[in-house]
Design an enzyme around this catalytic site. Structure first.
Site, mmCIF file in Angstrom:
data_model
loop_
_atom_site.group_PDB
_atom_site.id
_atom_site.type_symbol
_atom_site.label_atom_id
_atom_site.label_comp_id
_atom_site.label_asym_id
_atom_site.label_seq_id
_atom_site.Cartn_x
_atom_site.Cartn_y
_atom_site.Cartn_z
ATOM 1 N N ASP A 236 49.756 28.585 74.105
ATOM 2 C CA ASP A 236 49.265 27.212 74.027
ATOM 3 C C ASP A 236 49.803 26.568 72.758
ATOM 4 O O ASP A 236 49.227 26.707 71.675
ATOM 5 C CB ASP A 236 47.732 27.199 74.053
ATOM 6 C CG ASP A 236 47.167 25.786 74.047
ATOM 7 O OD1 ASP A 236 47.966 24.826 74.204
ATOM 8 O OD2 ASP A 236 45.934 25.650 73.913
ATOM 9 N N LYS A 243 49.862 21.594 68.330
ATOM 10 C CA LYS A 243 48.923 22.180 67.369
ATOM 11 C C LYS A 243 49.600 22.335 66.010
ATOM 12 O O LYS A 243 50.828 22.444 65.924
ATOM 13 C CB LYS A 243 48.495 23.577 67.842
ATOM 14 C CG LYS A 243 47.568 23.604 69.031
ATOM 15 C CD LYS A 243 47.210 25.047 69.394
ATOM 16 C CE LYS A 243 46.331 25.126 70.628
ATOM 17 N NZ LYS A 243 44.971 24.595 70.448
ATOM 18 N N ASP A 254 45.809 32.934 74.661
ATOM 19 C CA ASP A 254 45.201 31.908 75.504
ATOM 20 C C ASP A 254 45.227 32.272 76.991
ATOM 21 O O ASP A 254 44.768 31.498 77.828
ATOM 22 C CB ASP A 254 45.879 30.556 75.249
ATOM 23 C CG ASP A 254 44.924 29.392 75.373
ATOM 24 O OD1 ASP A 254 43.703 29.618 75.282
ATOM 25 O OD2 ASP A 254 45.403 28.260 75.564
ATOM 26 N N ASP A 313 46.468 19.107 74.727
ATOM 27 C CA ASP A 313 45.964 20.386 74.236
ATOM 28 C C ASP A 313 44.676 20.799 74.951
ATOM 29 O O ASP A 313 44.199 21.913 74.783
ATOM 30 C CB ASP A 313 45.748 20.296 72.717
ATOM 31 C CG ASP A 313 45.676 21.658 72.060
ATOM 32 O OD1 ASP A 313 45.933 22.664 72.748
ATOM 33 O OD2 ASP A 313 45.361 21.719 70.857
ATOM 34 N N GLU A 315 44.363 21.698 77.965
ATOM 35 C CA GLU A 315 45.106 22.050 79.177
ATOM 36 C C GLU A 315 44.388 23.093 80.033
ATOM 37 O O GLU A 315 44.592 23.144 81.246
ATOM 38 C CB GLU A 315 46.498 22.571 78.794
ATOM 39 C CG GLU A 315 46.584 24.062 78.384
ATOM 40 C CD GLU A 315 45.771 24.405 77.143
ATOM 41 O OE1 GLU A 315 45.456 23.498 76.358
ATOM 42 O OE2 GLU A 315 45.433 25.596 76.978
ATOM 43 N N ARG A 317 41.276 23.439 80.980
ATOM 44 C CA ARG A 317 40.373 22.884 81.996
ATOM 45 C C ARG A 317 41.159 22.285 83.161
ATOM 46 O O ARG A 317 40.656 22.206 84.280
ATOM 47 C CB ARG A 317 39.428 21.862 81.349
ATOM 48 C CG ARG A 317 40.104 20.640 80.815
ATOM 49 C CD ARG A 317 39.222 19.876 79.824
ATOM 50 N NE ARG A 317 39.139 20.560 78.526
ATOM 51 C CZ ARG A 317 38.391 20.130 77.506
ATOM 52 N NH1 ARG A 317 37.656 19.021 77.636
ATOM 53 N NH2 ARG A 317 38.375 20.787 76.368
HETATM 54 N N1 BES Z 1 43.150 27.285 73.848
HETATM 55 C C1 BES Z 1 42.520 26.221 73.162
HETATM 56 C C2 BES Z 1 41.139 26.568 72.671
HETATM 57 C C3 BES Z 1 41.035 27.588 71.611
HETATM 58 C C4 BES Z 1 41.456 27.323 70.325
HETATM 59 C C5 BES Z 1 40.430 28.785 71.880
HETATM 60 C C6 BES Z 1 41.302 28.259 69.343
HETATM 61 C C7 BES Z 1 40.274 29.726 70.906
HETATM 62 C C8 BES Z 1 40.727 29.454 69.629
HETATM 63 C C9 BES Z 1 42.386 25.009 74.072
HETATM 64 O O1 BES Z 1 43.384 24.838 75.005
HETATM 65 C C10 BES Z 1 42.364 23.826 73.186
HETATM 66 O O2 BES Z 1 43.347 23.571 72.549
HETATM 67 N N2 BES Z 1 41.236 23.105 73.171
HETATM 68 C C11 BES Z 1 41.086 21.967 72.362
HETATM 69 C C12 BES Z 1 40.526 20.864 73.233
HETATM 70 C C13 BES Z 1 40.550 19.506 72.615
HETATM 71 C C14 BES Z 1 41.978 19.037 72.455
HETATM 72 C C15 BES Z 1 39.773 18.546 73.487
HETATM 73 C C16 BES Z 1 40.121 22.324 71.240
HETATM 74 O O3 BES Z 1 39.160 23.046 71.477
HETATM 75 O O4 BES Z 1 40.356 21.880 70.128
HETATM 76 ZN ZN ZN Z 2 44.381 26.530 75.571
HETATM 77 MN MN MN Z 3 45.021 23.764 74.203
#
Ligand code: BES
Ligand code: ZN
Ligand code: MN
Length: 467
Positions: A236, A243, A254, A313, A315, A317
C-alpha cells in the site's frame, strides 16, 4: 509456501528435561533439592513472571529449568520458552489440565521464526512433550495456520505479490479438494468487479489485481455456509495520495487480512468442520502509475453503489466492497472479514487488540468469549449509525474517506463495509494490525496472527457436531 518449520510438540520422549513452573516466592521442593535451592538463590530466582533459570547437572550438563509464573501462571508466557530454553526435549512440571495444553500451544507458537532470507544452519531447538491426552495434530494445525499468516505478512512485497497469493491459495484449495476460481486483470471488469480493478490496475503487468475465490463442500447444502473475506493489498503505497516514508515502511503487511482468511480457511478445511466454506481474497497492489485511480474519481462497485474517491489511500474498503458483495451472492450464514483497514484502529486500541465490528450481539459475545478462552483477544467497537453521514458523498452514493468531523476512522471504515456486507446471516469485521511492533522472546517483531485462533474456536463451538 506452507510454513515449513519443525513441529515443536512431541507426544512422548524416552527422556525429557523438566521445566518447573514456580509461583512468585514459591517453594522449590521437588525441583532438585538443596543444590537447586542454592543455585536459585545465587541467581536471585524469585519466580517473577517470565524469569528463567537453567539448572546444571553434576557433570555440567543441563538438568532442567525453573520458570517464573508470577502471582498466577499465564500459559501465554510459555511462548518465550521456545526461544530461551537450550536445545533438547522438555516437559512442563507444575501445570495441569487446560493450562498445560494452552502452554504447549503457546510454546509452539513462540517457536516461529522467519528465516527465509537467512543462510544459516538450523541450530538445534527445544521441543516440548505435550501433556497427556492433548490432540497434538489439532494443535499443530492451528500453529501452522498462524505460521502461514505470519510468514505471508513477513515476506517482502516483491516476493508476495498477487500471483504469490494466488499460488498459495491454489495450494490450499488443492490440498482439500476445494474449487478455486481466479479472476484477473481486465477479466475483473467483464466479471463486474470494478472496484477491485480500479484499485489494482496501476500495478505492473505481472502484478495485476485479482479476486481469488475458494469453494469447499458447496454441494452439501444442508451445511451452514461460512464466508471468509480478506484484504490482500500486497503493498500500500497510498496510491496518488502517496504515504510518507514512515507510513509506507511496513505496508508489505497490508495483505494481512488475505493471509488470515486463507490460513483460517485452510484450518477450517483441515479440521473438517461440517460447514460449506467460501474464501474470498482480493489481491491487489495499490501502486502509482499514469493509469492509477485518482482522488475525485467516481468508481462503480459490484453492488451497484457508486463510490467517490476522496483518498486513494482508503483502498482496502474498495476492494472489500466488491469481495463482500460477492460473498453475499452465496447467501452465507456467517461472514468474517479480516483487513488491515485503518491506522485509526491502532490509535484506538494499540497493536495487540483488534477491533471487532458486528451488529449481532450473539456473534460478538461468542467471538469475545472464544478469544478470551484461547488467549487471542478482540475488542468490540460500535457500528455507530450516528456517523453514517460522514461517508455521504455529494456526487455519488458513498465516499471512501470520511468527513473529518467523525474522526473515528476505524468506525467509519466499518460503516462503509457494512453497506456492502451480505444481507443474509451474520457478519463480523476485524480491523487487524497483523503486526507485532514490540520484539520479545516468543513474540518476534513482524507478522502477527490476530483473531484467527479466536475465530477458529468460535467456528468449532458453533458448528462442530462432535461438541
Ligand atoms: N493499510 C492502511 C491502514 C493501515 C495503516 C493499517 C497503518 C495498519 C497500519 C489503509 O489502506 C489506509 O491507508 N487507511 C487510511 C485511510 C484514510 C486515508 C481514510 C488511514 O487509516 O489512514
Ligand atoms: Zn491499505
Ligand atoms: Mn491505504
Amino acid at each position: 509456501m506452507s510454513a515449513r518449520y519443525p513441529d515443536l510438540l512431541v507426544a512422548e520422549a524416552a527422556a525429557s528435561l523438566p521445566v518447573h513452573v514456580v509461583l512468585k516466592d514459591g517453594a522449590l521442593d521437588g525441583t532438585g533439592g538443596a543444590a537447586t535451592v542454592a543455585w536459585a538463590r545465587a541467581h536471585e530466582f524469585t519466580g517473577k513472571a517470565g524469569q528463567l533459570l537453567v539448572l546444571p547437572g553434576p557433570d555440567g550438563s543441563v538438568a532442567g529449568a525453573l520458570f517464573g509464573a508470577g502471582e498466577a501462571f499465564d500459559p501465554g508466557t510459555a511462548r518465550a520458552l521456545a526461544v530461551r530454553l537450550p536445545a533438547g526435549v522438555w516437559r512442563l512440571e507444575g501445570v495441569a489440565g487446560a493450562d498445560a495444553e494452552s502452554a504447549a500451544l503457546a510454546f509452539a507458537l513462540g517457536g516461529y521464526r522467519f528465516d527465509r532470507y537467512r543462510a544459516r544452519p538450523d541450530a538445534g531447538r527445544p521441543l516440548l512433550v505435550a501433556p497427556k491426552g492433548m490432540d497434538i495434530p489439532a494443535a499443530l494445525r492451528i500453529v501452522a495456520a498462524c505460521a502461514l499468516a505470519r510468514e505471508m505478512v513477513d515476506t517482502p512485497a516483491a516476493d508476495m505479490g498477487p500471483l504469490q497469493i494466488e499460488t498459495i491459495a491454489r495450494e490450499i484449495a488443492g490440498e482439500s479438494g476445494a474449487t478455486i476460481v481466479v479472476t484477473e486483470g481486465e477479466a475483473l471488469l467483464e466479471a463486474n468487479y470494478p472496484a477491485i480493478h480500479a484499485v489494482g490496475r496501476a500495478a505492473s503487468p505481472a502484478r495485476q489485481p485479482r479476486l481469488i475465490e475458494i469453494g469447499w463442500n458447496l454441494d452439501k447444502t444442508d451445511r451452514p455456509l461460512v464466508a471468509l473475506v480478506g484484504k490482500g493489498v500486497v503493498f500500500d503505497s497510498g496510491g496518488l495520495n502517496i504515504k510518507g516514508g514512515a507510513g509506507m515502511r511496513n505496508m508489505k503487511k497490508d495483505m494481512g487480512g488475505a493471509a488470515h482468511a486463507l490460513a483460517l480457511g485452510r484450518l477450517v478445511m483441515q479440521s473438517n468442520l461440517p460447514v460449506r466454506l467460501v474464501v474470498l481474497v482480493a489481491a491487489v497492489e495499490n501502486a502509482i502509475s499514469a493509469d492509477a485511480f485518482r482522488p475525485g474519481d467516481i468508481l462503480n462497485s459490484r453492488k451497484g453503489l457508486t463510490i467517490e474517491i476522496g483518498n486513494t489511500d482508503a483502498e482496502g474498503r474498495l476492494v472489500l466492497a466488491d469481495a463482500l458483495c460477492r460473498a453475499g451472492e452465496h447467501a452465507p450464514d456467517l461472514t468474517l472479514d479480516f483487513a488491515t483497514l485503518t491506522g485509526a484502529a491502532r490509535i484506538a486500541l494499540g497493536p495487540d487488540l483488534p477491533p471487532l465490528y458486528t451488529d449481532d450481539d450473539a456473534l460478538a459475545a461468542a467471538l469475545l468469549e472464544a478469544g478470551r478462552a484461547v488467549g487471542d483477544p478482540l475488542w468490540r467497537m460500535p457500528l455507530w449509525s450516528g456517523y453514517r453521514a460522514a461517508i455521504d458523498s455529494d456526487l455519488a452514493d458513498v465516499r471512501n474517506d470520511s468527513a473529518a468531523w467523525a474522526q473515528a476512522g476505524s468506525v467509519t471504515a466499518a460503516l462503509f463495509l457494512q453497506k456492502f456486507a451480505p444481507e443474509t446471516g451474520v457478519w463480523a469485521h476485524m480491523d487487524i494490525f497483523a503486526w507485532n511492533p514490540r520484539a520479545r522472546p516468543g513474540w518476534p517483531e513482524g507478522g502477527a496472527a490476530q483473531a484467527m485462533r479466536a475465530c477458529h474456536a468460535m467456528l468449532v463451538r458453533r458448528f462442530s457436531t462432535a461438541r
